[in-house]
Design an enzyme around this catalytic site. Structure first.
Site, PDB file in Angstrom:
ATOM      1  N   HIS A 119     -11.565   9.293  27.469  1.00 52.12           N
ATOM      2  CA  HIS A 119     -11.307  10.225  26.368  1.00 52.12           C
ATOM      3  C   HIS A 119     -12.458  11.204  26.238  1.00 52.12           C
ATOM      4  O   HIS A 119     -13.603  10.862  26.554  1.00 52.12           O
ATOM      5  CB  HIS A 119     -11.075   9.481  25.048  1.00 52.12           C
ATOM      6  CG  HIS A 119     -12.275   8.729  24.551  1.00 52.12           C
ATOM      7  ND1 HIS A 119     -13.217   9.296  23.717  1.00 52.12           N
ATOM      8  CD2 HIS A 119     -12.694   7.463  24.767  1.00 52.12           C
ATOM      9  CE1 HIS A 119     -14.153   8.402  23.436  1.00 52.12           C
ATOM     10  NE2 HIS A 119     -13.865   7.275  24.065  1.00 52.12           N
ATOM     11  N   ASP A 121     -12.993  13.156  23.325  1.00 49.56           N
ATOM     12  CA  ASP A 121     -13.509  13.366  21.971  1.00 49.56           C
ATOM     13  C   ASP A 121     -14.713  12.448  21.762  1.00 49.56           C
ATOM     14  O   ASP A 121     -14.884  11.457  22.482  1.00 49.56           O
ATOM     15  CB  ASP A 121     -12.435  13.084  20.908  1.00 49.56           C
ATOM     16  CG  ASP A 121     -11.962  11.633  20.899  1.00 49.56           C
ATOM     17  OD1 ASP A 121     -11.773  11.060  21.990  1.00 49.56           O
ATOM     18  OD2 ASP A 121     -11.794  11.055  19.799  1.00 49.56           O
ATOM     19  N   ASP A 154     -20.057   7.707  25.817  1.00 46.21           N
ATOM     20  CA  ASP A 154     -18.766   7.434  25.185  1.00 46.21           C
ATOM     21  C   ASP A 154     -18.048   8.735  24.903  1.00 46.21           C
ATOM     22  O   ASP A 154     -18.193   9.299  23.841  1.00 46.21           O
ATOM     23  CB  ASP A 154     -19.003   6.624  23.903  1.00 46.21           C
ATOM     24  CG  ASP A 154     -17.714   6.134  23.265  1.00 46.21           C
ATOM     25  OD1 ASP A 154     -16.659   6.282  23.889  1.00 46.21           O
ATOM     26  OD2 ASP A 154     -17.772   5.621  22.141  1.00 46.21           O
ATOM     27  N   GLU A 188      -9.413   9.323  20.714  1.00 52.03           N
ATOM     28  CA  GLU A 188      -9.646   7.872  20.795  1.00 52.03           C
ATOM     29  C   GLU A 188     -10.477   7.386  19.627  1.00 52.03           C
ATOM     30  O   GLU A 188     -10.240   6.318  19.082  1.00 52.03           O
ATOM     31  CB  GLU A 188     -10.349   7.533  22.123  1.00 52.03           C
ATOM     32  CG  GLU A 188     -10.405   6.037  22.439  1.00 52.03           C
ATOM     33  CD  GLU A 188     -11.559   5.285  21.783  1.00 52.03           C
ATOM     34  OE1 GLU A 188     -11.513   4.050  21.729  1.00 52.03           O
ATOM     35  OE2 GLU A 188     -12.523   5.935  21.321  1.00 52.03           O
ATOM     36  N   GLU A 189     -11.462   8.184  19.232  1.00 52.04           N
ATOM     37  CA  GLU A 189     -12.403   7.745  18.198  1.00 52.04           C
ATOM     38  C   GLU A 189     -11.755   7.607  16.823  1.00 52.04           C
ATOM     39  O   GLU A 189     -12.347   7.034  15.913  1.00 52.04           O
ATOM     40  CB  GLU A 189     -13.607   8.694  18.128  1.00 52.04           C
ATOM     41  CG  GLU A 189     -14.436   8.747  19.425  1.00 52.04           C
ATOM     42  CD  GLU A 189     -15.144   7.435  19.762  1.00 52.04           C
ATOM     43  OE1 GLU A 189     -15.030   6.483  18.966  1.00 52.04           O
ATOM     44  OE2 GLU A 189     -15.782   7.361  20.814  1.00 52.04           O
ATOM     45  N   ASP A 215      -9.311   1.930  31.753  1.00 59.18           N
ATOM     46  CA  ASP A 215      -9.880   2.777  30.706  1.00 59.18           C
ATOM     47  C   ASP A 215     -11.337   2.360  30.489  1.00 59.18           C
ATOM     48  O   ASP A 215     -11.823   1.423  31.125  1.00 59.18           O
ATOM     49  CB  ASP A 215      -9.047   2.579  29.428  1.00 59.18           C
ATOM     50  CG  ASP A 215      -9.280   3.672  28.386  1.00 59.18           C
ATOM     51  OD1 ASP A 215     -10.062   4.611  28.637  1.00 59.18           O
ATOM     52  OD2 ASP A 215      -8.671   3.567  27.295  1.00 59.18           O
ATOM     53  N   HIS A 457     -22.690   5.020  19.466  1.00 58.88           N
ATOM     54  CA  HIS A 457     -22.210   5.768  18.304  1.00 58.88           C
ATOM     55  C   HIS A 457     -23.376   6.138  17.388  1.00 58.88           C
ATOM     56  O   HIS A 457     -23.178   6.632  16.288  1.00 58.88           O
ATOM     57  CB  HIS A 457     -21.158   4.961  17.523  1.00 58.88           C
ATOM     58  CG  HIS A 457     -19.814   4.980  18.172  1.00 58.88           C
ATOM     59  ND1 HIS A 457     -18.659   4.643  17.522  1.00 58.88           N
ATOM     60  CD2 HIS A 457     -19.429   5.322  19.425  1.00 58.88           C
ATOM     61  CE1 HIS A 457     -17.622   4.755  18.347  1.00 58.88           C
ATOM     62  NE2 HIS A 457     -18.079   5.158  19.507  1.00 58.88           N
TER      63      HIS A 457
HETATM   64 ZN   LIG Z   1     -14.960   5.521  23.682  1.00 56.96          ZN
END
Ligand SMILES: [Zn+2]
Length: 483
Positions: A119, A121, A154, A188-189, A215, A457
């Protein structure tokens, strides 16, 4: 007579030691032999492209109105400019405007298609932490050892890694036997409902059932498994579900000068205390057992002795694993009370008390079975219990060609690493893709810094240049390994 008993006890003991030690010594490694990789990659180009990708602020916000979609358009244009061979040779379908499906047609129409997913985003930078970053979060700064910025781990490493691999393979004249789908979600987030879920709907409408989807997911880390010096890479074969349990009780509030012996607040509190005390049942089977089957043969003797004889030591192992939150979470569905609502005035008993408990669901449990367990544990008919959310994902196989291809490609890229299956406790887009694939795997093919998970994150997200280059090598190898 006494002598005989002693002899029997000694004999049983010798047989026991003989049996368990033999079992330990005969443990066979489940790791394939690493093959030499022969790719020559333009390392500067890869690093610069990741850096450029990080500069584009494709930020997902829980409140979708806040999302700046012009950045997402910019990212899609950036991909078209940066990967011309991919865009000439693969077809591109835009799903729901911003999610992308690239189809790379295979030479053998009978071969089962596969999917590689990532992903693009990213999560926002928490307000007030901007200045804690050593390099600005969206600068894509390249230093001696790292590429810095939000999304490096990520999951722009995935998007850029997969596209670099495809671009390189097209350049080398490679044609895959099977159709390959590159699936890039854009939300996704915040759950993937507008991205991966819609991609999956599209695949279903087109009757495309993939043999597997790989994934993002577990990475390669050091010092994670006791008794193993080597780095361990974990491939998620399932992910836990997430549900919210609501406990509600209503009834006479009255004045706080003459309360009943049990009040609404007391009732709900007691129920939560009982749940925390009792906990859900621990499971030693499934992906967690498989994890130990894959890592045990690689352990030092003492640990290996214990883990190769789980028939005997399972109760002890379970007790140790349940002792820590991180390992308890791979053994059982977890209980996290997150919201408590009751009362407004200091001298009035509330008419209603309500609590929310966030539960992460093991594949061995269902929302229905958990509801029954909760009702049994709290044992209070005055409390209404509702459970809403998602079941755990299906559990994918570790004995098929797909798992072996991923494991082989990981070993080829990181020959020292032990590669094993596990259950992922965080969510990913893979739960959506599971509706269009026989098996889904969750693996981030990079060696992670020790505090990499917090950075993901959090502040100072960054990737080593070496890990980024190896991610491209991994995806190239995986595409060529999948038969
Ligand atoms: Zn991720």
């Amino acid at each position: 007579m006494k002598k005989k008993i002693i002899i029997s006890i000694v004999a049983i003991f010798v047989i026991f030691i003989g049996f368990t030690v033999t079992k330990t010594l005969l443990a066979k490694s489940k790791q394939p032999t690493a093959k030499q990789q022969t790719h020559t990659l333009d390392e500067n180009r890869i690093i610069n492209n990741l850096s450029s990708a990080v500069k584009i602020k494709t930020i997902s916000y829980e409140n979708r109105d806040q999302i700046d979609y012009s950045e997402f358009d910019k990212f899609i244009r950036f991909l078209a400019e940066t990967y011309p061979l991919v865009h000439e040779n693969l077809s591109l379908e835009r799903i729901n405007e911003y999610s992308l499906i690239y189809r790379w047609e295979g030479t053998n129409p009978k071969a089962r298609p596969i999917g590689l997913a990532a992903h693009y985003d990213v999560v926002p930078v928490l307000k007030g932490t901007e200045n804690d970053w050593e390099e600005e979060a969206f600068s894509g700064t390249i230093t001696e050892e790292f590429v810095w910025g939000r999304g490096t781990l990520d999951d722009k490493v995935g998007v850029i890694g997969i596209l670099e691999a495809a671009e390189q393979l097209v350049k080398e004249g490679y044609q895959p036997p099977q159709d390959i789908y590159l699936l890039f979600g854009h939300d996704e987030e915040i759950g993937g409902d507008e991205g991966a879920a819609k991609i999956t709907d599209y695949l279903n409408e087109q009757n495309i059932q993939l043999a597997y989807v790989m994934d993002e997911g577990g990475a390669i880390v050091t010092n994670m498994v006791p008794g193993i010096k080597a780095p361990v890479g974990v491939i998620g074969v399932a992910e836990k579900g997430m549900a919210d349990v609501t406990l509600t009780t209503t009834g006479s509030g009255g004045h706080s000068s003459q309360p009943a012996t049990i009040t609404n607040v007391g009732r709900i509190s007691k129920a939560i205390a009982k749940l925390e005390e009792q906990q859900f049942k621990a499971h030693f089977d499934g992906p967690t057992k498989e994890l130990f089957e894959f890592v045990a043969p690689e352990m030092s003797f003492g640990y290996k002795y214990v883990f190769e004889n789980t028939w005997l030591f399972q109760p002890v192992i379970t007790k140790i694993l349940l002792g820590k939150p991180a390992t308890a979470a791979v053994m059982r569905s977890t209980i996290a009370p997150t919201i408590f609502h009751a009362g407004e005035k200091a001298n009035v008993l509330p008419e209603k008390a309500q609590a929310n408990i966030n539960v992460r669901v093991m594949p061995q449990d269902t929302l229905e079975s958990l509801q029954k367990d909760i009702e049994k544990i709290i044992d209070d008919e005055a409390i209404d219990v509702t459970v809403e959310g998602n079941e755990a994902s299906p559990v994918s196989s570790t004995s098929n060609g797909a798992f072996q291809a991923i494991q082989q490609a990981a070993r080829d890229t990181y020959p020292d690493a032990i590669i094993a299956p596990y259950i992922m406790i965080a969510g990913s887009d893979a739960k959506h893709y599971a509706r269009a694939a026989d098996d889904t795997y969750r693996f981030l093919p990079i060696m992670m810094e020790e505090d990499g998970l917090q950075k993901m994150h959090g502040t100072n997200e960054r990737i080593t240049k070496d890990a980024m280059i190896k991610a491209v090598a991994f995806y190239m190898t995986l595409l060529q390994e999948t038969k």
